[in-house]
Design a protein around this motif. Structure first.
Motif, PDB file in Angstrom:
ATOM      1  N   ARG A 248      16.210  -4.529  11.265  1.00 31.69           N
ATOM      2  CA  ARG A 248      15.266  -4.479  10.145  1.00 31.69           C
ATOM      3  C   ARG A 248      13.973  -5.176  10.522  1.00 31.69           C
ATOM      4  O   ARG A 248      13.977  -6.176  11.232  1.00 31.69           O
ATOM      5  N   ARG A 250      10.243  -6.777   8.864  1.00 27.72           N
ATOM      6  CA  ARG A 250       9.787  -7.354   7.592  1.00 27.72           C
ATOM      7  C   ARG A 250       9.336  -6.240   6.659  1.00 27.72           C
ATOM      8  O   ARG A 250       8.613  -5.323   7.069  1.00 27.72           O
ATOM      9  N   ASP A 251       9.755  -6.318   5.409  1.00 25.03           N
ATOM     10  CA  ASP A 251       9.440  -5.230   4.481  1.00 25.03           C
ATOM     11  C   ASP A 251       8.679  -5.686   3.246  1.00 25.03           C
ATOM     12  O   ASP A 251       8.634  -4.962   2.250  1.00 25.03           O
ATOM     13  N   ASP A 252       8.064  -6.886   3.304  1.00 29.47           N
ATOM     14  CA  ASP A 252       7.189  -7.266   2.195  1.00 29.47           C
ATOM     15  C   ASP A 252       5.903  -6.455   2.295  1.00 29.47           C
ATOM     16  O   ASP A 252       5.571  -5.894   3.338  1.00 29.47           O
ATOM     17  N   THR A 253       5.162  -6.395   1.202  1.00 27.60           N
ATOM     18  CA  THR A 253       3.983  -5.525   1.123  1.00 27.60           C
ATOM     19  C   THR A 253       2.961  -5.845   2.206  1.00 27.60           C
ATOM     20  O   THR A 253       2.440  -4.938   2.877  1.00 27.60           O
ATOM     21  N   LEU A 256       4.185  -4.633   5.649  1.00 28.33           N
ATOM     22  CA  LEU A 256       4.192  -3.176   5.777  1.00 28.33           C
ATOM     23  C   LEU A 256       2.774  -2.629   5.933  1.00 28.33           C
ATOM     24  O   LEU A 256       2.542  -1.690   6.705  1.00 28.33           O
TER      25      LEU A 256
END
Length: 287
Positions: A248, A250-253, A256
């Motif tokens: 995975r 990082r998937d914070d705004t 992204l």
């Protein structure tokens, strides 16, 4: 010298060795006429073998850098290989790097470094069933075939080098996705590793990727092929790592948005470098 400073120094040395190796291999491959066997000719070339030695030295120094420093320090610095390789290639090819070429090369290196740091991928697992591999592998293989086919059919040296380089880089990235499973298996069950399909997938990806990289080197200037190889590898590895191995990013705004911008800059800079430097090389050859 502290560990972090030593890691930085070793990473830069590794990047320089990788750059010298790429320049030597591209120079040797470019000297092979289209009608001759590429691999047979390269095996007879001392310059190409010097590039292989440079690669081995670079990998050795990279391992040493990772031993004393973290991945997030070492891997982004290895991208500086581009900033060593392109001016070296221009010097030996007898043409000058323009200001726009420097800007594109620096933008590409910075974007790739930021992509690695901000993405900060978490480690996944190394074991997955063939059913889990099947669809992602088919998609990745289709992209590789499309890139390789476009490159082989193109009459434009820049496009040919770009697309073959991208195909080779993607295959190197796919090989990375198999590496952890195979190395873990070799450590625990050497005979089992000889029977595992992942071992042969790793060898196939590495072997075909290496061949396509050399074809890319033969087809056009280093600035048309090396950037594509450089960004293709993390793309290929990340795709299989996320879709198959549970890795995975990082998937914070914020992350992204930064990742998306970096990908856009990398693709734009790679294509622009291919176009601009192919034109420069053609003009130099016609003088």
């Amino acid at each position: 010298m502290t560990g972090s400073v030593l890691a930085v120094a070793l990473a830069l040395v590794a990047a320089f060795l990788f750059a010298c190796a790429s320049v030597a291999q591209q120079s040797a491959a470019a000297a092979v006429p289209d009608g001759e066997s590429l691999i047979a000719s390269l095996l007879r070339s001392p310059r190409w073998w010097a590039g292989v030695v440079g690669d081995l030295g670079g990998y050795g120094v990279q391992v040493a850098a990772l031993w004393v420093g973290s991945v997030l320090v070492v891997q982004p610095l290895l991208v500086s290989m581009l900033l060593f390789a392109l001016p070296l290639s221009a010097k030996f090819s007898h043409y000058k790097m323009t200001r726009s070429t420097w800007v594109l090369a620096i933008a590409l290196a910075l974007a790739l470094a930021v992509f690695i740091v901000v993405g900060d991928p978490t480690e996944g697992h190394s074991v997955a069933s063939f059913a889990e591999w099947r669809i992602p592998l088919a998609i990745a293989s289709a992209v590789v075939l499309a890139c390789a086919g476009t490159g082989l059919l193109s009459k434009n040296p820049g496009i040919r080098a770009l697309m073959l380089g991208a195909a080779g880089g993607l295959l190197f990235g796919m090989a990375v996705a198999f590496t952890k499973y195979v190395t873990d298996l070799i450590g625990n069950d050497t005979f089992g590793a000889l029977l595992a399909w992942q071992t042969y997938a790793l060898l196939a990806c590495g072997g075909v990727g290496f061949y396509l990289q050399q074809r890319a080197f033969q087809s056009g200037p280093l600035s048309a092929s090396l950037p594509a190889v450089t960004i293709g590898e993390p793309f290929g590895a990340a795709f299989l790592g996320i879709t198959v191995l549970g890795e995975r990013v990082r998937d914070d705004t914020f992350a992204l948005v930064v990742i998306a911008l970096c990908v856009a800059v990398m693709i734009f800079a790679t294509v622009a470098l291919s176009r601009s430097q192919a034109g420069v090389a053609e003009r130099a050859a016609s003088v």
